[in-house]
Scaffold this motif. Structure first.
Motif, PDB file in Angstrom:
ATOM      1  N   THR A  89       0.839  -1.195   0.000  1.00 47.15           N
ATOM      2  CA  THR A  89       0.000   0.000   0.000  1.00 47.15           C
ATOM      3  C   THR A  89       0.872   1.242   0.000  1.00 47.15           C
ATOM      4  O   THR A  89       2.087   1.197   0.248  1.00 47.15           O
ATOM      5  N   SER A  90       0.252   2.359  -0.318  1.00 49.24           N
ATOM      6  CA  SER A  90       0.885   3.670  -0.248  1.00 49.24           C
ATOM      7  C   SER A  90      -0.235   4.696  -0.198  1.00 49.24           C
ATOM      8  O   SER A  90      -1.429   4.340  -0.273  1.00 49.24           O
ATOM      9  N   CYS A 140       4.826  -1.105   2.626  1.00 48.43           N
ATOM     10  CA  CYS A 140       4.213   0.217   2.471  1.00 48.43           C
ATOM     11  C   CYS A 140       5.264   1.296   2.260  1.00 48.43           C
ATOM     12  O   CYS A 140       6.364   1.239   2.816  1.00 48.43           O
ATOM     13  N   CYS A 160       6.795   1.490   7.901  1.00 46.21           N
ATOM     14  CA  CYS A 160       6.781   1.728   6.453  1.00 46.21           C
ATOM     15  C   CYS A 160       8.085   2.370   5.987  1.00 46.21           C
ATOM     16  O   CYS A 160       8.811   2.991   6.772  1.00 46.21           O
TER      17      CYS A 160
END
Length: 453
Positions: free
Chosen positions: A76-77, A253, A159
């Motif tokens: 994800t980002s 992430c 992250c």
């Protein structure tokens, strides 16, 4: 290229090449015969890609980790720019998911360039996720499907911060979207700066100020060897919980993925662009949004109810904040005049006449220009536009919709004319060329006679 790319990984290289070839072949077979100009039929959905339960444990949970499958890895980002740039950022995320063999989790769009009172807007309400998943051969899921949007639980997560490496900023790139995930603000994530070798152009090499990261350098951080080799890097504590965590492996992430390339910076504009070929061109509109845009376009062109939507040429002219690049040149000399734009429209009309044998006389303008006299000039050209105030679009549908409808109308032109330097133009001309085989032109500006040719 970054030093990580020089590491010998023959088997991984072979597998990667085979995977890319497979993806290209799959996308070509399924989508070479694109939907016709105004064919809004729902695409066939493969049950495997629409079965969310195959990729998460079940309904949204209070803590996101409780809903992730142990046999699946995710990525994800987040976003924090204008909407078009955010679309491109999510395209970059999905491409990175493909080359790391992970499932992307997409957050909602946030109203950065739309009225701040507008609520976040789900990716799947703009784009046809089942069709996208089918085309790329991989599932795409959304954050609200993983974690309960009403959850008040703050999840700790480690992250990578790409922003600190490529932009040489001491802080990670923040994003308001984190507030809507229950991950809280940026201070609740333990960030680790990515190694400097993630830069697209390594430090010390001419051109190393391009501020982009390399897809494949970032991808290596999603695999055991490179990740373990870099776990000694400093993990910033999350100020709210004061927890220092290494970058997560189950949910890989990154803070911000807009500035990423394979070979060069700004690759969305290149004909070879991997992210466009393997992801972007498959990001078709949600069918209901496409129908709504068609209705607005038909009314703008005064099309009778019993007649099909005629082919039209779409235009996107961006002025607004571009005036800051005029460097003191009067705006009427900095921006291309309407006759200059009309010359480009005529070129597109001629190409449609020669290549497709169609006479396209309808022209729809989309622009952020606010000067009533300029719009009167548009009318004098015989062109039209969607009058969102008269349509009461924001009142009926919401503040996001004029932006969405403009983008759909631009993409469905039989041909397109846009503004040099605008990412909204970049996506529109790529969609018109890829989806409809239409001719496109980009108007240059910035000085008198900039578009002479």
């Amino acid at each position: 290229m970054a030093s990580a790319k020089g590491t010998k990984r023959p088997l991984r290289t072979i597998y990667t090449v085979l995977a890319v070839v497979s993806l290209l072949s799959f996308g070509f077979v399924l989508f070479k015969p694109q939907l016709n100009y105004l064919d809004f039929e729902e695409a066939h959905v493969i049950s495997a890609t629409s079965n969310l339960q195959s990729y998460v444990q079940g309904p949204p949970t209070q803590r996101f980790r409780d809903n992730l499958r142990n046999d699946t890895k995710y990525i994800t980002s987040w976003i924090s720019a204008g909407w078009t740039n955010d679309v491109m950022t999510y395209g970059n995320l999905i491409y990175l998911a493909l080359i790391t063999e992970r499932i992307p989790i997409i957050a909602k769009f946030i109203p950065s360039h739309v009225d701040s009172s507008a609520p976040p807007f789900a990716f799947g309400e703009v784009f046809d996720i089942p069709r996208l998943s089918q085309a790329i051969g991989s599932p795409v899921i959304e954050w609200h499907e993983v974690k309960d949007s009403e959850s008040e639980v703050l999840d700790d997560l480690g992250c990578w911060s790409v922003w600190q490496s490529v932009q040489e900023d001491p802080h990670p790139r923040g994003s308001p979207s984190l507030n809507w995930l229950g991950l809280a603000a940026i201070t609740d994530i333990s960030w680790t700066k990515t190694p400097d070798w993630v830069k697209l152009t390594p430090p010390g090499v001419p051109g190393d100020n391009d501020k982009h990261a390399s897809y494949w350098s970032l991808a290596t951080l999603g695999f055991p060897q490179t990740r373990s080799d870099n776990l000694e890097l400093t993990n910033l504590p999350s100020p709210q919980h004061q927890v220092s965590l290494p970058p997560d492996d189950h949910l890989l992430c990154f803070d911000y993925l807009y500035y990423v390339g394979v070979q060069n910076a700004w690759e969305w504009e290149a004909d070879y662009s991997p992210v466009w070929r393997f992801v972007g061109q498959h990001m078709h509109w949600n069918a209901s949004l496409e129908r709504l845009a068609d209705q607005h376009a038909r009314r703008a062109m005064n099309v009778p109810a019993d007649r099909p939507t005629p082919p039209y040429i779409s235009i996107h002219i961006r002025h607004g904040d571009f005036n800051r690049y005029c460097d003191g040149i009067p705006l009427d000399q900095c921006f291309a005049s309407l006759p200059v734009i009309a010359r480009r429209v005529a070129e597109v009309q001629e190409e449609l006449r020669i290549q497709k044998g169609i006479e396209v006389t309808q022209v729809i303008m989309t622009s952020d220009e606010r000067d009533p006299e300029w719009w009167s000039g548009v009318r004098a050209m015989g062109w039209t536009w969607v009058d969102y105030a008269r349509e009461r679009t924001e009142e009926i549908y919401g503040k996001w919709y004029p932006v969405f409808i403009d983008a759909v109308i631009q993409s469905n032109g039989a041909g397109f004319v846009g503004t040099h330097g605008s990412t909204m133009t970049t996506l529109a001309h790529r969609r018109v060329e890829s989806w409809h085989g239409g001719p496109t032109r980009v108007v240059k500006w910035g000085s008198p006679n900039a578009d002479d040719h």
